[in-house]
Structures are given as C-alpha cells and as structure tokens.
Design a protein around this motif. Structure first.
Motif, PDB file in Angstrom:
ATOM      1  N   CYS A 136      -4.678  -0.179   0.396  1.00 38.99           N
ATOM      2  CA  CYS A 136      -5.146  -1.014   0.302  1.00 38.99           C
ATOM      3  C   CYS A 136      -6.722  -0.364   1.124  1.00 38.99           C
TER       4      CYS A 136
ATOM      5  N   CYS B 241      -0.161   2.950   3.844  1.00 34.02           N
ATOM      6  CA  CYS B 241      -0.091   2.741   4.801  1.00 34.02           C
ATOM      7  C   CYS B 241       1.895   1.790   4.957  1.00 34.02           C
TER       8      CYS B 241
ATOM      9  N   CYS C  26       0.616  -1.484  -0.115  1.00 33.26           N
ATOM     10  CA  CYS C  26      -0.051  -0.122   0.221  1.00 33.26           C
ATOM     11  C   CYS C  26       1.179   1.085   0.349  1.00 33.26           C
TER      12      CYS C  26
END
Ligand SMILES: [Zn+2]
Ligand SMILES: [Zn+2]
Length: 103
Positions: free
Chosen positions: A33, A12, A9
């Motif tokens: 994500c 994050c 992702c």
C-alpha cells in the motif's frame, strides 16, 4: 502475461482490490500500500531493492472482446513478507538514498 493484481499489501495485509488507487508495485509486482511504501519502506521494495509505481487499474468495462477485469480477474492469493522486519529496515535504509535507476 498480465499483472496478477495481488489482493493485499505484503507489509500490513491491507486489502488492495483491483480498483484501489493505493496499490504500489515494483517491477516484479511485489505489492504494497502507498502508506507502507512511504512510511515503512522508504520507497524501496524489500524483496528486490527496486522502486515502486502506482498499479494501473484494470478496466471493468469490456472495451475490447475478452479484455476486462471479469475476463482476466485479479488474483485472490494473498502474499506475505518473506523477510523479517529488522532485515527489511536494514536493507531499505541501505538502498533508500540510491536512485532507482542506479540500483
Ligand atoms: Zn501496507
Ligand atoms: Zn520487488
């Protein structure tokens, strides 16, 4: 051309392996994500302003010769945000209310 199937992702840095059902992609294959798409991005790609869809899962089985995850492997090159978080929040807030087809 095929999807790169990026490994993480952008927001994050969570791992999103090829078999993940949590991976979301935009039309340019910016990859995030599902949790970040919903809670951080309001469904707006911070790189292009477009919307997201679930990333399809590339088959592990070689149902057709030369066509499988092993023969066309996922990318291992991690991708990170190219804008700072305040900039992203401002942009996604501006765009979130506009339907993807009208952006
Ligand atoms: Zn994330
Ligand atoms: Zn994008």
């Amino acid at each position: 051309m095929a999807l790169e199937i990026r490994p993480n992702c952008e927001y994050c840095d969570k791992d999103l392996p090829a078999e993940s059902t949590e991976a979301r992609i935009c039309s340019y294959e910016c990859t995030f994500c599902a949790a970040c798409v919903e809670t951080k991005l309001q469904g707006v790609c911070p790189n292009c302003g477009g919307g997201f869809t679930a990333r399809p899962i590339r088959p592990v089985a070689e149902w057709r010769p030369g066509i499988s995850l092993a023969k066309r492997p996922a990318s291992s090159k991690r991708v990170h945000l190219s804008h700072d978080l305040d900039d992203i929040a401002a942009l996604t807030a501006r765009i979130a209310g506009i339907a993807p087809k009208d952006r």
